[in-house]
Design a protein around this motif. Structure first.
Motif, PDB file in Angstrom:
ATOM      1  N   ILE A 127     140.975  44.138  45.574  1.00 31.12           N
ATOM      2  CA  ILE A 127     140.052  43.620  46.058  1.00 31.12           C
ATOM      3  C   ILE A 127     140.594  42.821  45.365  1.00 31.12           C
ATOM      4  O   ILE A 127     139.806  41.169  46.200  1.00 31.12           O
ATOM      5  CB  ILE A 127     138.605  44.021  44.638  1.00 31.12           C
ATOM      6  N   GLU A 159     140.966  67.698  40.491  1.00 29.56           N
ATOM      7  CA  GLU A 159     140.459  68.779  40.927  1.00 29.56           C
ATOM      8  C   GLU A 159     141.387  69.596  41.682  1.00 29.56           C
ATOM      9  O   GLU A 159     141.518  70.991  41.433  1.00 29.56           O
ATOM     10  CB  GLU A 159     139.351  67.845  42.069  1.00 29.56           C
ATOM     11  N   ASN A 161     130.692  53.222  33.300  1.00 31.29           N
ATOM     12  CA  ASN A 161     130.432  52.195  33.152  1.00 31.29           C
ATOM     13  C   ASN A 161     130.877  50.116  32.575  1.00 31.29           C
ATOM     14  O   ASN A 161     130.228  49.643  31.900  1.00 31.29           O
ATOM     15  CB  ASN A 161     129.145  52.004  33.389  1.00 31.29           C
ATOM     16  N   ILE A 200     142.760  52.464  50.382  1.00 30.16           N
ATOM     17  CA  ILE A 200     141.914  52.589  51.907  1.00 30.16           C
ATOM     18  C   ILE A 200     141.955  50.961  52.787  1.00 30.16           C
ATOM     19  O   ILE A 200     142.501  51.011  53.561  1.00 30.16           O
ATOM     20  CB  ILE A 200     140.937  53.554  52.079  1.00 30.16           C
ATOM     21  N   LEU A 201     141.650  50.681  51.557  1.00 27.66           N
ATOM     22  CA  LEU A 201     141.073  48.814  51.820  1.00 27.66           C
ATOM     23  C   LEU A 201     142.556  48.070  52.298  1.00 27.66           C
ATOM     24  O   LEU A 201     142.914  46.945  53.326  1.00 27.66           O
ATOM     25  CB  LEU A 201     140.479  48.121  50.575  1.00 27.66           C
ATOM     26  N   ILE A 236     133.158  54.545  39.286  1.00 33.80           N
ATOM     27  CA  ILE A 236     133.311  54.789  40.392  1.00 33.80           C
ATOM     28  C   ILE A 236     133.955  54.419  41.527  1.00 33.80           C
ATOM     29  O   ILE A 236     133.952  54.992  42.956  1.00 33.80           O
ATOM     30  CB  ILE A 236     132.545  56.320  40.335  1.00 33.80           C
ATOM     31  N   ASN A 258     137.182  74.400  36.644  1.00 32.93           N
ATOM     32  CA  ASN A 258     135.949  73.414  37.184  1.00 32.93           C
ATOM     33  C   ASN A 258     135.932  71.904  36.193  1.00 32.93           C
ATOM     34  O   ASN A 258     137.157  71.373  34.730  1.00 32.93           O
ATOM     35  CB  ASN A 258     134.829  73.705  36.929  1.00 32.93           C
ATOM     36  N   VAL A 259     135.874  70.632  36.734  1.00 35.24           N
ATOM     37  CA  VAL A 259     135.207  69.385  36.203  1.00 35.24           C
ATOM     38  C   VAL A 259     134.215  68.960  36.719  1.00 35.24           C
ATOM     39  O   VAL A 259     134.197  69.280  37.506  1.00 35.24           O
ATOM     40  CB  VAL A 259     136.156  68.858  37.534  1.00 35.24           C
ATOM     41  N   ILE A 260     133.903  68.455  35.793  1.00 35.97           N
ATOM     42  CA  ILE A 260     132.665  66.919  35.549  1.00 35.97           C
ATOM     43  C   ILE A 260     133.122  66.129  35.391  1.00 35.97           C
ATOM     44  O   ILE A 260     133.367  65.824  33.834  1.00 35.97           O
ATOM     45  CB  ILE A 260     131.728  68.193  35.045  1.00 35.97           C
ATOM     46  N   ILE A 261     132.327  65.205  35.651  1.00 37.31           N
ATOM     47  CA  ILE A 261     132.570  63.620  35.673  1.00 37.31           C
ATOM     48  C   ILE A 261     131.614  63.124  34.759  1.00 37.31           C
ATOM     49  O   ILE A 261     130.677  63.112  34.878  1.00 37.31           O
ATOM     50  CB  ILE A 261     133.346  63.208  37.122  1.00 37.31           C
ATOM     51  N   GLY A 262     131.902  61.976  33.985  1.00 35.71           N
ATOM     52  CA  GLY A 262     130.762  61.238  33.465  1.00 35.71           C
ATOM     53  C   GLY A 262     131.474  59.900  33.868  1.00 35.71           C
ATOM     54  O   GLY A 262     133.111  59.423  33.518  1.00 35.71           O
ATOM     55  N   LEU A 263     130.839  58.810  33.496  1.00 37.56           N
ATOM     56  CA  LEU A 263     131.201  57.296  34.036  1.00 37.56           C
ATOM     57  C   LEU A 263     130.248  56.859  32.970  1.00 37.56           C
ATOM     58  O   LEU A 263     129.482  56.697  32.081  1.00 37.56           O
ATOM     59  CB  LEU A 263     130.273  56.963  35.083  1.00 37.56           C
ATOM     60  N   ILE A 310     141.149  61.497  40.642  1.00 41.62           N
ATOM     61  CA  ILE A 310     139.628  62.583  39.960  1.00 41.62           C
ATOM     62  C   ILE A 310     140.458  63.927  41.427  1.00 41.62           C
ATOM     63  O   ILE A 310     139.975  64.732  41.066  1.00 41.62           O
ATOM     64  CB  ILE A 310     138.476  62.098  40.232  1.00 41.62           C
ATOM     65  N   THR A 319     138.619  57.115  41.668  1.00 48.34           N
ATOM     66  CA  THR A 319     138.248  58.237  43.044  1.00 48.34           C
ATOM     67  C   THR A 319     139.539  58.913  43.547  1.00 48.34           C
ATOM     68  O   THR A 319     139.790  60.346  43.587  1.00 48.34           O
ATOM     69  CB  THR A 319     137.549  58.174  44.235  1.00 48.34           C
TER      70      THR A 319
END
Lengths: 345, 345
Positions: free
Chosen positions: A260, A84, A100, A289-290, A71, A93-98, A80, A77
């Motif tokens: 990054i 959405e 990792n 945005i970076l 995330i 609806n939306v549900i999110i799982g990570l 997502i 993001t």
């Protein structure tokens, strides 16, 4: 009473989750003995391996499940936010799982969500899944009738709808842009090859060099682990980039496969007294945005994350709402765009 | 067959979701006539208002539900990384729903997740919920036996475990720091008052001025809508900040209640030819990746988002695993820390 899950069966019998999942669908990759043991255990405790098919028969949840590797990357993001937007417009609806970036967490999250909570998946696979090349949890879900739309890190081995970026072409255009600005010694900062998008972008870099008759220099190809969310890794990243720049002072251009890496490269170059863009020109990938707030502003290949999310949501909902029509799978390529800022001219 | 939800009842009877939810628990805020109509409809179509209690009796999912207002703020993603860390260590999964700052979406997401998918919630309420002051979906969930841990935007009106930042003290320290560096005309860029953390940070700002015998100047208190994820709003934001700086050239310090406001302020001030930190010193709130990469680096009040997430997950899991012990609710305050970079000295 706790619900029996793949994870619990795996713990109880001291085998991997992947083994349990494969044994339950009678895969011949698993020994007969193990298969029998696992199936007996599942039967004894009333585990339903076909819970997806069962839950699909009973109801529609009007909910989309999204599984992303992490995330912290701005790209995910924005995807997502696109998902959405379309989901809300079309009443879902939306549900999110990570995950990792972990294969096991990806499998567990999919099992959890597929068990009656959602109608279909939008997902980008974890690094570890790509490394292990174990896709049975994806093919099994699709086989049981629950649609999946893959985005960004899409797998050729899995047949489903996909939304991808033209990674090769985006990278090629970026590197050609550096060459057109006079760069001759262009370094690439990329991920290890098993990360599909890193490899594709590296291919685009190599193509651009080749068609410009610039020979590849392996010393200025830096392949890093893609773990930007850990402080120690950020420090290691900066150290490796500094090393690259110190050992190869001829570098006059850098193409980085994410934001990054690009910002770290600018920072390390500036610390070494280099002027950007005069001494070294830098282009990143992902317009987050970076890039906008960086100093100088970073030229980037924009992936249009929001549009990727929107398209993925449309593909999934279209398939859910036309379940009786045997539509062939689509792969939609979202074009990238080079956004020029002060890091290149 | 589609499952009947609050949303569908609301659509069918042309009333709000909040009205349906209140009517189903026989709230006297709703007219007798409407209550009867809604309850008759729910009964006819076999809607179970007490599905939380039912699902709790039947099983433990070992899954935590997280509801956040948005995913674009770096703060919320760091909180999630903290929740994920502790959840994984203690054998729990995490699923995430976004309210997009909407009351209705918050209610829908909670209904969806509470319906057998999760054991408890960790949440930060939406702007709209704070604005409407309608908390019945939260109190109802807790009343039915499903624990909630609120973080960051916690509500005094709801009794549950909470993890909050010392917003007042963090803001106070930041403004005192500006004053100690010689600033006398310190502007604040904050949110509208109904956003609890914006108001608390504004209070800290006012306290610091008062104890330093600096009188408040209303002209340099800018209260903005907190919608950073929309391009139009970003432009409006920049316009309002520019306006503030042009009309009040005496401003020599800026305290901004989030990172985006702070970076926009630096950018606009730089465009007007001001040197940071020489002419104007700037401090933000939230120590995200933006602050680190900004130029000059941004001095910020760090909220320790990861620790907030870790603590919230521990509180929730502790409560889930000790359900027979009547532990009193806790409010844990996570201290902030001023991280000094080049924007102040």
């Amino acid at each position: 009473m706790q619900k029996l899950t793949l994870k619990k069966i795996a713990q109880e019998l001291d085998v991997s989750i992947s083994t349990v999942s494969k044994a339950l669908r009678d895969s011949h990759e698993i020994s007969k003995d193990t298969r029998e043991k696992i199936n007996a255990f599942a039967k004894l405790y009333n585990y339903k391996p076909n819970n997806i098919a069962l839950s699909l028969k009973n109801r529609k949840t009007k909910t989309l499940g999204v599984i992303i590797p992490e995330i912290v990357h701005h790209f995910f993001t924005t995807v997502i936010s696109g998902i959405e937007k379309v989901a809300n417009e079309r009443g879902y609806n939306v549900i999110i799982g990570l995950s990792n970036e972990s294969f096991t967490k990806e499998v567990i999250n999919m099992e959890m969500l597929a068990n009656g909570s959602i109608d279909g998946f939008i997902l980008s696979v974890s690094r570890e899944t790509q490394f292990l090349k174990d896709y049975h949890h994806l093919t099994e879900t699709i086989y049981q009738g629950m649609p999946i739309v893959m985005f960004d890190r899409a797998l050729p081995e899995v047949e489903c709808d996909k939304v991808v970026v033209d990674d090769v072409e985006g990278a090629r255009k970026a590197v050609l842009n550096l060459i057109s600005h006079g760069c001759q010694n262009i370094a690439i900062i990329t991920t290890k090859d098993y990360v599909s998008v890193g490899m594709l972008r590296t291919n685009g870099y190599l193509q651009a060099l080749q068609e410009s008759n610039i020979s590849m220099n392996e010393k200025i190809i830096l392949k890093l682990d893609d773990k930007v969310n850990e402080v120690e890794h950020m420090n290691l990243l900066e150290k490796e980039i500094k090393n690259l720049l110190v050992k190869n002072p001829e570098i006059d251009g850098i193409f980085a496969v994410n934001e990054i890496y690009a910002l770290s490269a600018m920072k390390e170059a500036q610390k070494l007294g280099k002027n950007i863009p005069k001494d070294i020109k830098v282009i990143g990938f992902t317009d987050g945005i970076l890039s906008k707030y960086a100093s100088p502003g970073l030229t980037t290949v924009s992936q249009h994350g929001k549009q990727i999310g929107e398209k993925a949501a449309h593909l999934l909902i279209d398939r859910l709402e036309n379940e009786h029509i045997d539509t062939p799978f689509q792969t939609v390529v979202i074009e990238t765009e080079l956004i020029e800022r002060e890091s290149t001219f």
